[in-house]
Design a protein around this motif. Structure first.
Motif, mmCIF file in Angstrom:
data_model
loop_
_atom_site.group_PDB
_atom_site.id
_atom_site.type_symbol
_atom_site.label_atom_id
_atom_site.label_comp_id
_atom_site.label_asym_id
_atom_site.label_seq_id
_atom_site.Cartn_x
_atom_site.Cartn_y
_atom_site.Cartn_z
ATOM 1 N N PHE A 189 29.761 23.522 32.480
ATOM 2 C CA PHE A 189 31.168 23.777 32.162
ATOM 3 C C PHE A 189 31.688 24.843 33.121
ATOM 4 O O PHE A 189 30.940 25.398 33.928
ATOM 5 C CB PHE A 189 31.329 24.217 30.701
ATOM 6 C CG PHE A 189 30.588 25.475 30.338
ATOM 7 C CD1 PHE A 189 31.225 26.709 30.378
ATOM 8 C CD2 PHE A 189 29.247 25.431 29.947
ATOM 9 C CE1 PHE A 189 30.538 27.875 30.043
ATOM 10 C CE2 PHE A 189 28.559 26.593 29.611
ATOM 11 C CZ PHE A 189 29.207 27.811 29.662
ATOM 12 N N ILE A 190 32.996 25.070 33.052
ATOM 13 C CA ILE A 190 33.620 26.081 33.915
ATOM 14 C C ILE A 190 33.968 27.303 33.069
ATOM 15 O O ILE A 190 34.487 27.171 31.957
ATOM 16 C CB ILE A 190 34.879 25.517 34.604
ATOM 17 C CG1 ILE A 190 34.455 24.531 35.696
ATOM 18 C CG2 ILE A 190 35.739 26.622 35.191
ATOM 19 C CD1 ILE A 190 35.611 23.842 36.384
ATOM 20 N N ALA A 191 33.650 28.474 33.589
ATOM 21 C CA ALA A 191 34.033 29.732 32.943
ATOM 22 C C ALA A 191 34.899 30.524 33.911
ATOM 23 O O ALA A 191 34.650 30.516 35.119
ATOM 24 C CB ALA A 191 32.798 30.541 32.560
ATOM 25 N N GLU A 192 35.915 31.174 33.372
ATOM 26 C CA GLU A 192 36.707 32.099 34.172
ATOM 27 C C GLU A 192 36.214 33.500 33.879
ATOM 28 O O GLU A 192 36.389 34.010 32.773
ATOM 29 C CB GLU A 192 38.195 31.974 33.827
ATOM 30 C CG GLU A 192 38.825 30.730 34.421
ATOM 31 C CD GLU A 192 40.304 30.634 34.126
ATOM 32 O OE1 GLU A 192 40.851 29.540 34.331
ATOM 33 O OE2 GLU A 192 40.906 31.638 33.670
ATOM 34 N N ARG A 193 35.567 34.105 34.885
ATOM 35 C CA ARG A 193 34.934 35.411 34.681
ATOM 36 C C ARG A 193 35.581 36.442 35.590
ATOM 37 O O ARG A 193 35.845 36.155 36.766
ATOM 38 C CB ARG A 193 33.432 35.323 34.990
ATOM 39 C CG ARG A 193 32.675 36.621 34.761
ATOM 40 C CD ARG A 193 31.196 36.433 35.040
ATOM 41 N NE ARG A 193 30.933 36.092 36.441
ATOM 42 C CZ ARG A 193 30.578 36.992 37.375
ATOM 43 N NH1 ARG A 193 30.430 38.255 37.059
ATOM 44 N NH2 ARG A 193 30.364 36.599 38.615
ATOM 45 N N ASP A 194 35.797 37.621 35.060
ATOM 46 C CA ASP A 194 36.266 38.735 35.882
ATOM 47 C C ASP A 194 35.045 39.360 36.539
ATOM 48 O O ASP A 194 34.129 39.835 35.850
ATOM 49 C CB ASP A 194 37.012 39.756 35.020
ATOM 50 C CG ASP A 194 37.688 40.832 35.868
ATOM 51 O OD1 ASP A 194 36.971 41.493 36.653
ATOM 52 O OD2 ASP A 194 38.908 41.012 35.757
ATOM 53 N N THR A 195 35.011 39.371 37.866
ATOM 54 C CA THR A 195 33.809 39.828 38.567
ATOM 55 C C THR A 195 33.626 41.340 38.500
ATOM 56 O O THR A 195 32.579 41.851 38.882
ATOM 57 C CB THR A 195 33.828 39.387 40.051
ATOM 58 O OG1 THR A 195 34.997 39.938 40.666
ATOM 59 C CG2 THR A 195 33.853 37.879 40.188
ATOM 60 N N LYS A 212 34.141 40.169 31.941
ATOM 61 C CA LYS A 212 34.794 39.532 30.790
ATOM 62 C C LYS A 212 35.097 38.069 31.121
ATOM 63 O O LYS A 212 35.650 37.759 32.178
ATOM 64 C CB LYS A 212 36.095 40.273 30.466
ATOM 65 C CG LYS A 212 36.811 39.734 29.235
ATOM 66 C CD LYS A 212 38.017 40.595 28.893
ATOM 67 C CE LYS A 212 38.979 39.908 27.950
ATOM 68 N NZ LYS A 212 38.360 39.261 26.798
ATOM 69 N N ILE A 213 34.690 37.183 30.220
ATOM 70 C CA ILE A 213 34.957 35.752 30.393
ATOM 71 C C ILE A 213 36.189 35.406 29.569
ATOM 72 O O ILE A 213 36.181 35.526 28.338
ATOM 73 C CB ILE A 213 33.734 34.912 29.988
ATOM 74 C CG1 ILE A 213 32.616 35.147 31.018
ATOM 75 C CG2 ILE A 213 34.095 33.433 29.908
ATOM 76 C CD1 ILE A 213 31.319 34.463 30.703
ATOM 77 N N SER A 214 37.269 35.016 30.253
ATOM 78 C CA SER A 214 38.543 34.818 29.562
ATOM 79 C C SER A 214 38.703 33.392 29.053
ATOM 80 O O SER A 214 39.473 33.157 28.122
ATOM 81 C CB SER A 214 39.708 35.170 30.488
ATOM 82 O OG SER A 214 39.557 34.500 31.728
ATOM 83 N N ALA A 215 37.999 32.431 29.626
ATOM 84 C CA ALA A 215 38.136 31.039 29.175
ATOM 85 C C ALA A 215 36.923 30.242 29.620
ATOM 86 O O ALA A 215 36.310 30.542 30.655
ATOM 87 C CB ALA A 215 39.406 30.414 29.765
ATOM 88 N N THR A 216 36.572 29.224 28.825
ATOM 89 C CA THR A 216 35.561 28.251 29.240
ATOM 90 C C THR A 216 36.127 26.868 28.998
ATOM 91 O O THR A 216 36.957 26.671 28.112
ATOM 92 C CB THR A 216 34.230 28.407 28.462
ATOM 93 O OG1 THR A 216 34.490 28.375 27.058
ATOM 94 C CG2 THR A 216 33.523 29.694 28.824
ATOM 95 N N GLN A 217 35.657 25.904 29.768
ATOM 96 C CA GLN A 217 36.281 24.586 29.776
ATOM 97 C C GLN A 217 35.210 23.543 30.092
ATOM 98 O O GLN A 217 34.453 23.700 31.051
ATOM 99 C CB GLN A 217 37.344 24.610 30.881
ATOM 100 C CG GLN A 217 38.132 23.374 31.094
ATOM 101 C CD GLN A 217 39.049 23.557 32.288
ATOM 102 O OE1 GLN A 217 38.587 23.768 33.411
ATOM 103 N NE2 GLN A 217 40.350 23.513 32.058
ATOM 104 N N ALA A 218 35.153 22.494 29.256
ATOM 105 C CA ALA A 218 34.169 21.435 29.492
ATOM 106 C C ALA A 218 34.557 20.589 30.689
ATOM 107 O O ALA A 218 35.723 20.531 31.073
ATOM 108 C CB ALA A 218 34.060 20.561 28.246
ATOM 109 N N LEU A 219 33.594 19.935 31.274
ATOM 110 C CA LEU A 219 33.836 18.958 32.342
ATOM 111 C C LEU A 219 33.554 17.572 31.800
ATOM 112 O O LEU A 219 32.680 17.405 30.964
ATOM 113 C CB LEU A 219 32.879 19.198 33.516
ATOM 114 C CG LEU A 219 32.909 20.551 34.172
ATOM 115 C CD1 LEU A 219 31.785 20.643 35.176
ATOM 116 C CD2 LEU A 219 34.244 20.746 34.851
#
Ligand code: ZN
Lengths: 203, 90
Positions: free
Chosen positions: B65-71, B75-82
């Motif tokens: 899946f895709i995660a939006e992470r602040d490097t 902090k992971i702000s969102a995750t999304q299935a493929l």
């Protein structure tokens, strides 16, 4: 069909009960005739469940991380468009392979590929909660929960069949670690080794 | 640290493996340009801030899946299935 061999049969000496504690835990090997993974191709989910209804009514889609438990058979949702069918009946694996068309789903017979230990009794939930980093509060992961998560550094599938009955599945090459973890974890409260059994919990 | 798998929900970070920057477009398989392939395979921007990344729930349901992470803060702000073709499913 090759004869089934169960990986921890020799290790689990029925009736063995270390002296410590009140013996709140029973450990038993679960011996299943059928473990089959079903993975549908795009748009084929309804076809799969129509085929399942034809051979074993009640094997219906369950929500993520949940299972439908029919007693001597269960359908566990293990991923998007991916399910495990587990059953006592050794003929169900072949029946599934027959009934599910090749363009509907990949049907993978895993019947030889897992070792299963049932952990039951009044101390079972506490023992399992110490083992997994997943909340076992009955409101969140009560009976019916299917949790894939590491247990003592091996990957496992935990099927909570009752409040105090947990079936722990591991790859069969981890049968030894599964058995040794279970006996070590249960030792502080005391345990009894139950007779190897099938899926049915009994009432 | 918890990561929310789109299938399983919030799980311990130890159940996951990192799969790299999800924002790098892959060249067409028919593309024979070696520089474009070298860029795709080796070049990463290493941004400070939000990055779209692939993650694998390897000890759980085994989906990617895709995660939006602040490097910076992790902090992971969102995750999304493929889904199978790599586009967002939900
Ligand atoms: Zn997952």
């Amino acid at each position: 069909m090759a004869e089934m061999r169960y990986p921890i049969a020799e290790a689990m000496e029925t009736g063995h009960a270390p002296a410590a504690g009140g013996g709140d835990i029973t450990l038993a090997e679960i011996r299943l005739g059928t473990i089959v993974q079903l993975a549908t191709f795009a748009g084929r989910r309804d076809d799969l469940f129509a085929a399942l209804a034809g051979i074993r009514p009640g094997l219906e889609p369950a929500p993520a991380c949940r299972g439908h438990d029919l007693g001597d058979a269960a359908l566990l949702t293990v991923g998007p468009a991916r399910w495990l069918v587990v059953a006592d009946d050794p003929d169900l694996a072949a029946a599934l392979a027959q009934a599910v068309a090749a363009e509907t789903a990949a049907v993978t017979d895993l019947s030889h590929a897992r070792a299963i230990v049932r952990i039951s009794g009044p101390g079972a939930a506490r023992l399992m909660q110490d083992a997994v980093a997943v909340d076992l509060d009955p409101v969140i992961n009560g009976p019916g929960a299917v949790i894939q998560t590491p247990v003592h550094h091996f990957n496992a599938l935990v099927h909570r069949r009752r409040d105090d009955v947990f079936d722990v599945y591991a790859m069969r090459s981890f049968a030894g670690p599964l058995y040794h973890w279970a006996t070590d974890a249960a030792a502080p409260v005391g345990y009894t080794i139950g007779a190897a059994a099938g899926l049915k919990v009994g009432d | 640290m918890l990561i929310t798998c789109p299938h399983c929900g919030a799980r311990d970070r130890a159940e996951f493996t990192y799969g790299g920057d999800a924002s790098v477009p892959r060249p067409e398989l028919s593309d024979l340009d070696q520089e474009r392939w070298a860029d795709y395979v080796y070049l990463r921007t290493n941004p400070r801030g939000t990055l779209r990344e692939f993650w694998h729930h390897v000890a759980g349901c085994r989906i990617w899946f895709i995660a939006e992470r602040d490097t910076v803060s992790h902090k992971i702000s969102a995750t999304q299935a493929l889904d199978d073709d790599g586009s967002a499913e939900r």
